[in-house]
Design an enzyme around this catalytic site. Structure first.
Site, PDB file in Angstrom:
ATOM      1  CE  LYS A 257      -4.134  -1.864   0.882  1.00  0.00           C
ATOM      2  NZ  LYS A 257      -4.890  -2.430  -0.210  1.00  0.00           N
ATOM      3  CG  PHE A 261      -1.237   8.031  -2.444  1.00  0.00           C
ATOM      4  CD1 PHE A 261       0.043   8.065  -1.921  1.00  0.00           C
ATOM      5  CD2 PHE A 261      -1.592   8.960  -3.428  1.00  0.00           C
ATOM      6  CE1 PHE A 261       0.962   9.007  -2.372  1.00  0.00           C
ATOM      7  CE2 PHE A 261      -0.667   9.891  -3.883  1.00  0.00           C
ATOM      8  CZ  PHE A 261       0.605   9.919  -3.354  1.00  0.00           C
ATOM      9  CG  HIS A 263     -10.419   8.555   2.590  1.00  0.00           C
ATOM     10  ND1 HIS A 263     -11.708   8.367   3.002  1.00  0.00           N
ATOM     11  CD2 HIS A 263      -9.775   9.186   3.598  1.00  0.00           C
ATOM     12  CE1 HIS A 263     -11.860   8.893   4.215  1.00  0.00           C
ATOM     13  NE2 HIS A 263     -10.713   9.389   4.596  1.00  0.00           N
ATOM     14  NE  ARG A 272      -9.557  15.071   5.502  1.00  0.00           N
ATOM     15  CZ  ARG A 272      -9.438  13.967   6.226  1.00  0.00           C
ATOM     16  NH1 ARG A 272      -9.533  14.004   7.546  1.00  0.00           N
ATOM     17  NH2 ARG A 272      -9.207  12.797   5.641  1.00  0.00           N
ATOM     18  CG  ASP A 317      -2.725  10.623   7.106  1.00  0.00           C
ATOM     19  OD1 ASP A 317      -3.538   9.685   7.005  1.00  0.00           O
ATOM     20  OD2 ASP A 317      -2.705  11.407   8.079  1.00  0.00           O
TER      21      ASP A 317
END
Ligand code: SDX
Length: 378
Positions: A257, A261, A263, A272, A317
């Site tokens: 992963k 990246f 969601h 956001r 993030d």
């Protein structure tokens, strides 16, 4: 009558389990509102203290309410000696999230006030955590650097004081603003894994500290809050912008992963990210040194490569991780920074869960052995 196995919603993907009036994530319009206010507007025009007040009380504070809120928060920042000495005894090899989890558990152990479930007592505990968690995080980062803690300064705002406690100085207003934007953006996000964890614990009528301690445990994972730290480790592993595409091909081939990246809810980009990316771009322009410029180029190259190869967008993030690095925070501290902000959302949900509680207890579809007799003991 053969019974058909009930439909299983693994990971509760797409399952609506309760109502909330605190925030709403609207994937179709790629937007997020806190108590009805678009997060973009809050991040651009309001302080983190005002957003915390909004999440807890449902309305933005007026002048007098904000002054009173700020005065109470500043008075609560210091740690008592017992707490400071306990946390200083924790091994430096443990993760800063373990220190934070221990601190909240200890706050609960030493808080004599009953968890009577009344909103007022919950709000008092919530404000205590909002005020004290930065003091814990700052002291822990300094401890790992061989430095003595710096006491909180009641003359400084929440964000400025955190830099003061970490580094002994308050940086340029642009840097403080970028940090404050990250706190506003990280504060709340509906029924994410750590918030839902807090609601599950609260639904048994357990106490607020137990719910927040559990939520910290959930946020620590790299599929959730731990991703912002993992983003920085990933950028350091790649090193050079020219290596981004090849690194990504290898990572995807290995079924890794890509941190920062994707969601579960947003499928066309995290609402956001544009705000956080703009704040990050300002930091990069302010630094204007070759190392920062190269990191920013790598950050952009990887973002383009992931979008190109997997059609997957960055989540909060991704820009937040690099921004925290440029602010001078140690990488393992990044997720504790997320906690310092999300503790406001968690505690707002704890209050809401109590207001119309139902024990959270889902079902499972059994796929184990058919019923069978216990053999006689050998
Ligand atoms: C946060 O819920 C919230 O609101 C969380 C949060 C908040 O504010 O509270 O927004 C904060 O936790 C953000 C997410 C931080 N985590 C990461 O950045 C870790 C990397 N991301 C992935 O692990 C993943 O995207 C999740 C966990 C975030 C979401 O995963 P889903 O919705 O369960 O989707 P999935 O894992 O089933 O992926 C669907 C497909 C898969 O491909 P196939 O196997 O079907 O071919 O997309 C692929 C996945 O492999 N995929 C990725 C990927 N994310 C999805 N492939 C590579 N890298 C990724 N990051």
């Amino acid at each position: 009558m053969p019974t058909t196995a009930p439909e299983v919603h693994r990971g509760l993907a797409g399952v609506v389990v309760d109502t909330t009036g605190i925030s709403t994530v609207i994937p179709e319009t790629n937007s997020l509102t806190y108590r009805g206010y678009p997060v973009q507007d809050l991040a651009a025009h309001r302080s983190f203290e005002e957003v915390a007040y909004l999440l807890w009380h449902g309305e933005l504070p007026d002048g007098a309410q904000l002054r009173e809120f700020r005065a109470r928060e500043r008075a609560l920042r210091p740690l008592d000696r017992t707490t400071a000495e306990l946390l200083a005894k924790l091994p430096e090899t443990c993760h800063p999230m373990d220190v934070l989890r221990t601190a909240v558990s200890f706050f609960g152990a030493e808080d004599p006030t009953e968890d009577d479930g009344r909103p007022a007592s919950g709000l008092a505990k919530s404000l205590t955590l909002l005020a004290k968690l930065p003091t814990v995080v700052a002291a822990d980062q300094r401890r790992r650097r061989g430095l003595a803690p710096i006491a909180p300064d009641p003359d400084l705002g929440h964000a400025e004081n955190f830099f003061h406690m970490c580094f002994g100085a308050v940086p340029a207003p642009e840097v403080v603003r970028c940090f404050e934007v990250s706190l506003v953006l990280y504060a709340e996000h509906s029924f994410n894994a750590s918030t839902f964890t807090a609601r599950v614990v609260t639904s048994t009528l357990s106490d607020l500290y137990s719910a927040v301690t559990a939520a910290i445990g959930a946020l620590k994972g790299p599929l959730h809050g731990g991703a912002n730290e993992a983003v920085m480790h990933m950028l350091e592993e790649i090193g050079d912008p020219a290596r981004a595409a090849d690194w990504l091909d290898d990572a995807l081939a290995a079924k890794r992963k890509v941190m920062g990246f994707g969601h579960r809810v947003y499928k066309h980009g995290d609402s956001r990210v544009p705000i956080m990316q703009a704040a990050l771009d300002e930091l990069v322009a302010l630094a204007a040194d070759p190392g920062t410029t190269r990191l920013a180029a790598l950050h952009a190259a990887l973002r383009e490569a992931v979008l190109d190869r997997k059609g997957i967008h960055p989540n909060l993030d991704y820009p937040a991780g690099l921004a925290y690095h440029l602010m001078g925070f140690d990488t393992p501290v990044f997720t504790p920074l997320f906690v310092m902000s999300r503790v406001t959302g968690w505690t707002a949900h704890i209050t809401e869960q109590l207001a119309h509680n139902a024990l959270i207890r889902p079902l499972a579809s059994y796929d184990g052995p058919e019923q069978r007799p216990v053999p006689a003991s050998a």
